[in-house]
Write an enzyme that holds these catalytic residues in place. Structure first.
Site, short mmCIF file in Angstrom:
data_model
loop_
_atom_site.label_atom_id
_atom_site.label_comp_id
_atom_site.label_asym_id
_atom_site.label_seq_id
_atom_site.Cartn_x
_atom_site.Cartn_y
_atom_site.Cartn_z
CE LYS A 131 59.75 -39.51 -12.18
NZ LYS A 131 59.51 -39.90 -13.64
CD GLN A 175 57.52 -38.17 -16.27
OE1 GLN A 175 58.46 -38.17 -15.66
NE2 GLN A 175 56.50 -39.28 -16.06
CG ASP A 198 63.20 -43.81 -16.99
OD1 ASP A 198 62.88 -44.34 -15.93
OD2 ASP A 198 62.54 -43.05 -17.53
#
Length: 371
Positions: A131, A175, A198
């Site tokens: 990422k 994460q 997200d």
């Protein structure tokens, strides 16, 4: 990677003397020329699907029901299409990089993305590296913090709260999975709705579930599944789609997106009876169970399309990372019957990261009133 600005570093370090300082990656702009026709295709392929009225068509009882054969049923299993997520992701990133260049030319600013990792899971560390690299490629400034496995939840919440207030950071990614002593729901809910790139905030998920409403962000993996299907020319309206797995990360939001595209959706989970018989009737199978080789040849209808979201890390001493990723679908068996399939790796993963970049760009545009 360059260091964060002194102000931000001081603010985060002051939260706890044991917290690691954040680091940043100032991205290099993608050098390849932007292709306007690709951007046009992306804009026209709405992830949220067409908003059609719910009008039932009644057939007269005397009229015979005629089922036209689907072209998928004629597929003999030879030469299936491999849906290359790397190529699709590259196209998307070219579009994003061009928009970021335009934003920088007009405002002198670029999007910022903060990524928080708790613990030392090798697969999570690898995802984070990918990422960060993707941010560099398109021109997004990335900030990353790695916290120890036994980090108190309040320390993580304090960092999230601080980043919520930072105008230079437009997206926050925590994460997953988090260590067991942490409350995922509480942590994700602490992220500002406007920075929830997200797409896991309860309000974003709720708006996704209600027709006529639009979430600020759609979860990245679910968005990637639909993007792969749309860009591969797969018709969704009226088709039977089996979604294996009902997690908040993939299965649930993917099923909601499919319904917005007017597909007929079957949700399959660990308590479903006869899952193979259900998927065998599906035109499209999207598997996100996290169980290697769960889906075998006898689960699949001839000519179906398979999107394999499974990425289970398997110990592999010969691999550079010490593991390799295994999909949910037995790939070699599926190739004998499907018309199209995504590989693992190289399928859903790269597009999921591109969707994260896209959401971050949208967050920056919204924050700056930029169109």
């Amino acid at each position: 990677m360059r260091f964060l600005s002194t102000t931000l570093r001081r603010r985060l370090v002051s939260l706890s003397p044991q917290l690691p300082s954040l680091t940043s990656a100032v991205g290099l702009l993608c050098p390849r020329k932007y292709e306007t026709e690709r951007a046009g295709r992306r804009r026209s392929a709405s992830i949220l699907g067409p908003d059609l009225p719910e009008v039932w068509k009644h057939l007269e009882s005397s009229s015979p029901v005629i089922h036209s054969p689907s072209s998928n049923h004629d597929h003999n299993g030879s030469n299936p299409t491999i849906i290359d997520g790397k190529i699709i992701a590259e196209d998307i990133r070219l579009e994003i990089a061009s928009e970021i260049r335009h934003m920088k030319d007009l405002t002198g600013k670029v999007p910022g993305l903060a990524m928080l990792l708790v613990g030392k899971r090798r697969d999570s560390e690898s995802y984070l590296r990918h990422k960060v690299k993707a941010c560099e490629e398109v021109g997004i400034t990335s900030f990353s913090a790695e916290l120890p496995e036994d980090c108190p939840q309040d320390d993580l919440l304090n960092i999230v709260s601080s980043i919520n207030e930072d105008p230079s950071i437009h997206g926050i990614l925590v994460q997953l999975p988090l260590p067991k002593h942490m409350d995922e729901e509480r942590v994700l809910s602490a992220i500002s709705l406007e920075k929830d790139v997200d797409g896991f905030h309860p309000l974003n998920v709720g708006n996704l579930a209600i027709r006529g409403r639009e979430p600020l962000f759609v979860p990245c993996a679910a968005k990637a599944c639909i993007e792969l299907l749309l860009r591969s020319g797969v018709e969704l309206m009226g088709k039977h789609v089996a979604v294996i797995g009902r997690s908040r990360v993939v299965g649930l939001p993917t099923s909601l997106l499919l319904q917005r595209h007017h597909a007929t959706v079957s949700m399959i989970h660990a308590h479903s009876e006869n899952p193979a018989s259900i998927t065998r009737e599906a035109d499209v199978v999207i598997s996100a169970a996290g169980v290697p080789n769960l889906v075998r040849r006898n689960w699949l209808k001839r000519g179906s399309v398979v999107i394999d979201v499974g990425t289970t890390p398997i110990e592999d001493p010969e691999s550079e990372d010490g593991y390799h990723l295994a999909g949910d679908v037995c790939y070699e068996e599926a190739l004998q019957v499907v018309s199209a399939i995504t590989p693992v790796p190289g399928g859903v993963g790269p597009v999921t990261i591109s969707m994260l970049l896209s959401n971050t760009l949208d967050a920056a545009k919204r924050a700056r009133g930029f169109s």
